[in-house]
Each structure stands twice: as structure tokens, then as C-alpha cells.
Motif scaffolding. Structure first.
Motif, PDB file in Angstrom:
ATOM      1  N   ARG A  47      -5.348   8.380   5.323  1.00  0.00           N
ATOM      2  CA  ARG A  47      -5.473   8.690   3.891  1.00  0.00           C
ATOM      3  C   ARG A  47      -6.920   8.498   3.426  1.00  0.00           C
ATOM      4  O   ARG A  47      -7.451   9.312   2.677  1.00  0.00           O
ATOM      5  CB  ARG A  47      -4.528   7.796   3.088  1.00  0.00           C
ATOM      6  CG  ARG A  47      -4.591   8.028   1.612  1.00  0.00           C
ATOM      7  CD  ARG A  47      -4.037   9.403   1.274  1.00  0.00           C
ATOM      8  NE  ARG A  47      -4.030   9.567  -0.158  1.00  0.00           N
ATOM      9  CZ  ARG A  47      -4.612  10.568  -0.799  1.00  0.00           C
ATOM     10  NH1 ARG A  47      -5.209  11.497  -0.140  1.00  0.00           N
ATOM     11  NH2 ARG A  47      -4.558  10.635  -2.099  1.00  0.00           N
ATOM     12  N   HIS A 104      -8.857   6.691  -9.229  1.00  0.00           N
ATOM     13  CA  HIS A 104      -8.906   7.396 -10.509  1.00  0.00           C
ATOM     14  C   HIS A 104      -8.439   6.589 -11.711  1.00  0.00           C
ATOM     15  O   HIS A 104      -8.649   7.018 -12.839  1.00  0.00           O
ATOM     16  CB  HIS A 104      -8.067   8.675 -10.420  1.00  0.00           C
ATOM     17  CG  HIS A 104      -8.523   9.583  -9.335  1.00  0.00           C
ATOM     18  ND1 HIS A 104      -9.695  10.301  -9.407  1.00  0.00           N
ATOM     19  CD2 HIS A 104      -7.989   9.845  -8.117  1.00  0.00           C
ATOM     20  CE1 HIS A 104      -9.852  10.996  -8.288  1.00  0.00           C
ATOM     21  NE2 HIS A 104      -8.841  10.738  -7.490  1.00  0.00           N
ATOM     22  N   TRP A 110       0.845  -1.183   0.000  1.00  0.00           N
ATOM     23  CA  TRP A 110       0.000   0.000   0.000  1.00  0.00           C
ATOM     24  C   TRP A 110       0.886   1.240   0.000  1.00  0.00           C
ATOM     25  O   TRP A 110       1.908   1.292   0.669  1.00  0.00           O
ATOM     26  CB  TRP A 110      -0.875   0.024   1.250  1.00  0.00           C
ATOM     27  CG  TRP A 110      -1.627   1.304   1.364  1.00  0.00           C
ATOM     28  CD1 TRP A 110      -1.233   2.444   2.000  1.00  0.00           C
ATOM     29  CD2 TRP A 110      -2.878   1.596   0.774  1.00  0.00           C
ATOM     30  NE1 TRP A 110      -2.160   3.411   1.859  1.00  0.00           N
ATOM     31  CE2 TRP A 110      -3.185   2.927   1.097  1.00  0.00           C
ATOM     32  CE3 TRP A 110      -3.765   0.866   0.000  1.00  0.00           C
ATOM     33  CZ2 TRP A 110      -4.368   3.534   0.684  1.00  0.00           C
ATOM     34  CZ3 TRP A 110      -4.928   1.464  -0.406  1.00  0.00           C
ATOM     35  CH2 TRP A 110      -5.224   2.785  -0.069  1.00  0.00           C
ATOM     36  N   ASP A 111       0.493   2.233  -0.742  1.00  0.00           N
ATOM     37  CA  ASP A 111       1.105   3.560  -0.664  1.00  0.00           C
ATOM     38  C   ASP A 111       0.059   4.566  -1.123  1.00  0.00           C
ATOM     39  O   ASP A 111      -0.949   4.195  -1.731  1.00  0.00           O
ATOM     40  CB  ASP A 111       2.388   3.646  -1.494  1.00  0.00           C
ATOM     41  CG  ASP A 111       2.178   3.431  -2.971  1.00  0.00           C
ATOM     42  OD1 ASP A 111       1.324   4.120  -3.572  1.00  0.00           O
ATOM     43  OD2 ASP A 111       2.876   2.580  -3.542  1.00  0.00           O
ATOM     44  N   PRO A 112       0.257   5.858  -0.832  1.00  0.00           N
ATOM     45  CA  PRO A 112      -0.744   6.860  -1.235  1.00  0.00           C
ATOM     46  C   PRO A 112      -1.014   6.867  -2.742  1.00  0.00           C
ATOM     47  O   PRO A 112      -2.133   7.139  -3.166  1.00  0.00           O
ATOM     48  CB  PRO A 112      -0.131   8.182  -0.776  1.00  0.00           C
ATOM     49  CG  PRO A 112       0.754   7.801   0.359  1.00  0.00           C
ATOM     50  CD  PRO A 112       1.311   6.451  -0.017  1.00  0.00           C
ATOM     51  N   ASN A 113      -0.002   6.557  -3.548  1.00  0.00           N
ATOM     52  CA  ASN A 113      -0.224   6.505  -4.994  1.00  0.00           C
ATOM     53  C   ASN A 113      -1.215   5.398  -5.349  1.00  0.00           C
ATOM     54  O   ASN A 113      -2.012   5.557  -6.273  1.00  0.00           O
ATOM     55  CB  ASN A 113       1.089   6.281  -5.742  1.00  0.00           C
ATOM     56  CG  ASN A 113       2.011   7.470  -5.639  1.00  0.00           C
ATOM     57  OD1 ASN A 113       1.561   8.606  -5.508  1.00  0.00           O
ATOM     58  ND2 ASN A 113       3.305   7.214  -5.675  1.00  0.00           N
ATOM     59  N   LEU A 114      -1.143   4.288  -4.638  1.00  0.00           N
ATOM     60  CA  LEU A 114      -2.076   3.194  -4.891  1.00  0.00           C
ATOM     61  C   LEU A 114      -3.499   3.651  -4.611  1.00  0.00           C
ATOM     62  O   LEU A 114      -4.418   3.361  -5.371  1.00  0.00           O
ATOM     63  CB  LEU A 114      -1.722   1.960  -4.060  1.00  0.00           C
ATOM     64  CG  LEU A 114      -2.664   0.771  -4.193  1.00  0.00           C
ATOM     65  CD1 LEU A 114      -2.763   0.299  -5.633  1.00  0.00           C
ATOM     66  CD2 LEU A 114      -2.200  -0.362  -3.304  1.00  0.00           C
ATOM     67  N   HIS A 115      -3.680   4.384  -3.520  1.00  0.00           N
ATOM     68  CA  HIS A 115      -5.008   4.913  -3.198  1.00  0.00           C
ATOM     69  C   HIS A 115      -5.517   5.781  -4.352  1.00  0.00           C
ATOM     70  O   HIS A 115      -6.658   5.655  -4.788  1.00  0.00           O
ATOM     71  CB  HIS A 115      -4.939   5.718  -1.898  1.00  0.00           C
ATOM     72  CG  HIS A 115      -6.250   6.294  -1.483  1.00  0.00           C
ATOM     73  ND1 HIS A 115      -6.575   7.606  -1.701  1.00  0.00           N
ATOM     74  CD2 HIS A 115      -7.318   5.724  -0.887  1.00  0.00           C
ATOM     75  CE1 HIS A 115      -7.794   7.829  -1.241  1.00  0.00           C
ATOM     76  NE2 HIS A 115      -8.259   6.706  -0.739  1.00  0.00           N
ATOM     77  N   TYR A 116      -4.675   6.645  -4.873  1.00  0.00           N
ATOM     78  CA  TYR A 116      -5.051   7.507  -5.992  1.00  0.00           C
ATOM     79  C   TYR A 116      -5.391   6.664  -7.226  1.00  0.00           C
ATOM     80  O   TYR A 116      -6.404   6.899  -7.892  1.00  0.00           O
ATOM     81  CB  TYR A 116      -3.921   8.491  -6.311  1.00  0.00           C
ATOM     82  CG  TYR A 116      -4.263   9.402  -7.471  1.00  0.00           C
ATOM     83  CD1 TYR A 116      -5.009  10.552  -7.271  1.00  0.00           C
ATOM     84  CD2 TYR A 116      -3.856   9.082  -8.765  1.00  0.00           C
ATOM     85  CE1 TYR A 116      -5.344  11.378  -8.328  1.00  0.00           C
ATOM     86  CE2 TYR A 116      -4.187   9.899  -9.834  1.00  0.00           C
ATOM     87  CZ  TYR A 116      -4.925  11.042  -9.608  1.00  0.00           C
ATOM     88  OH  TYR A 116      -5.262  11.845 -10.663  1.00  0.00           O
ATOM     89  N   GLU A 117      -4.544   5.665  -7.512  1.00  0.00           N
ATOM     90  CA  GLU A 117      -4.782   4.799  -8.672  1.00  0.00           C
ATOM     91  C   GLU A 117      -6.103   4.054  -8.549  1.00  0.00           C
ATOM     92  O   GLU A 117      -6.832   3.888  -9.538  1.00  0.00           O
ATOM     93  CB  GLU A 117      -3.642   3.795  -8.833  1.00  0.00           C
ATOM     94  CG  GLU A 117      -2.329   4.409  -9.271  1.00  0.00           C
ATOM     95  CD  GLU A 117      -1.197   3.405  -9.238  1.00  0.00           C
ATOM     96  OE1 GLU A 117      -1.464   2.185  -9.362  1.00  0.00           O
ATOM     97  OE2 GLU A 117      -0.050   3.836  -9.068  1.00  0.00           O
TER      98      GLU A 117
END
Length: 186
Positions: A179, A150, A140-147
Motif C-alpha cells: 500500500r 489526507h 492498520w487498514d487501507p482507510n487508515l493510510h488514506y486518513e
């Protein structure tokens, strides 16, 4: 002595099942199995009977469960929810099944070396053949949340889906929770 048993020459007189008795028992089990086969529609209609007073099958069918961490807790939750009728899952874990996981997480020896998301997806599909699963074998990372929001699954948002934070690290759980909460603020 019954014709269905063979007695050993020992003094303790142990009994063993003969081939004929075994074959009759297997035939009875097979007949019972064939009588109990039900349609997929019947399974869908009956799956949620025990808990339909507090959650409907329609709600379960529409839910997407995001499982972050597919070890002992995540695996157990996903299996139970799949059995209840949840049809949509996102499984996230970077780890592979290791022999040390067999006793504590319930994996089988045949799954050693598989990614946990692949092994769990297979198990979920055994519980619920209707399940649709997005497998993400990564941390998990914040970029994964964004991906997830979106790119990979545009319909995925913290407001409309259930997030199960089953990672080992409390700090990681906290970071993911923060997050997710930040994403729900207006």
C-alpha cells in the motif's frame, strides 16, 4: 572495627552500612546529580554528537517516524530514535499491554492494561521531552493510510516520512508495504 560498620554476633562477621554512612553517600550522589543537570538546549545540541557524520540533528528533528506495531520491535525502535532526537512520531497499534508482554517487550507492571500506543508514548516522552506523538490505537487498514495522508495528518506521505513496519504478521507487513509503495508511484 570501623565506626561505619556494625558487626553481627555471628561468627561470619557480616558488615552493614550505618545510617550515617548511608546519609553521606546519598548526599554525595545528590550533589553529583545537581552538578550534572544541563539545560534543554544543551541536551538538544549534544544529543546527536556520536552520529552527526552520517545524519544531522536537523534531519532527525524534521523526521516523522510512523511505527506500525508497538510491541517489542516497535517499542525498541521508537525508544532508540527518541533518544537520538527524533521529535515526531505516529504510533499505531490496536493492542493493550498484557502480562505476557512484560518479559518479551519490556513493559512495566504498571503499564498492564494500557494501550501500547499510550504506554509507548509515555516512554518516548521520557527519552525525549520535545517529542510530538500522534497515537492511533487501532489496527492498520487501507482507510487508515488514506486518513493519515489526507485527514489526520495532511503532511504525512510515504516519500517524506520513515515507516517502521513492526507488526507480528508477515502478511500484514507485506500488505502495508504494498500500500505504501502504491502511494509512491506516479
Amino acid at each position: 572495627q570501623s565506626p561505619d560498620t556494625i558487626t553481627t554476633p555471628n561468627e561470619e562477621r557480616e558488615s552493614y552500612i550505618t545510617t550515617d554512612t548511608w546519609n553521606r553517600a546519598v548526599a554525595q550522589l545528590n550533589n553529583a546529580h545537581h552538578r550534572s543537570v544541563v539545560s534543554a538546549r544543551s541536551i538538544r545540541n549534544q544529543r546527536g554528537r556520536r552520529f552527526r557524520d552520517f545524519i544531522t540533528q536537523t534531519q532527525l528533528n524534521r523526521a516523522t517516524v510512523v511505527v506500525v506495531g508497538c510491541g517489542a520491535g516497535g517499542r525498541s525502535l521508537a525508544m532508540c530514535l527518541a533518544s537520538m532526537g527524533v521529535n515526531h512520531f505516529v504510533l499505531i497499534d490496536h493492542d493493550k499491554v498484557d502480562p505476557i508482554n512484560l518479559g518479551t517487550q519490556g513493559w512495566s507492571e504498571g503499564e498492564i492494561g494500557d494501550t501500547k500506543v499510550d504506554a509507548l508514548a509515555h516512554t518516548v516522552l521520557q527519552q525525549n521531552r520535545q517529542a510530538r506523538i500522534l497515537r492511533l490505537s487501532r489496527k492498520w487498514d487501507p482507510n487508515l493510510h488514506y486518513e493519515l495522508q489526507h485527514g489526520l495528518m495532511p503532511s504525512l506521505s510515504p516519500r517524506r516520512h520513515v515507516w517502521m513496519l513492526c507488526v507480528d504478521s508477515i502478511d500484514t507487513r507485506r500488505a502495508i508495504g504494498e500500500r505504501l509503495c502504491a502511494g509512491t508511484r506516479r
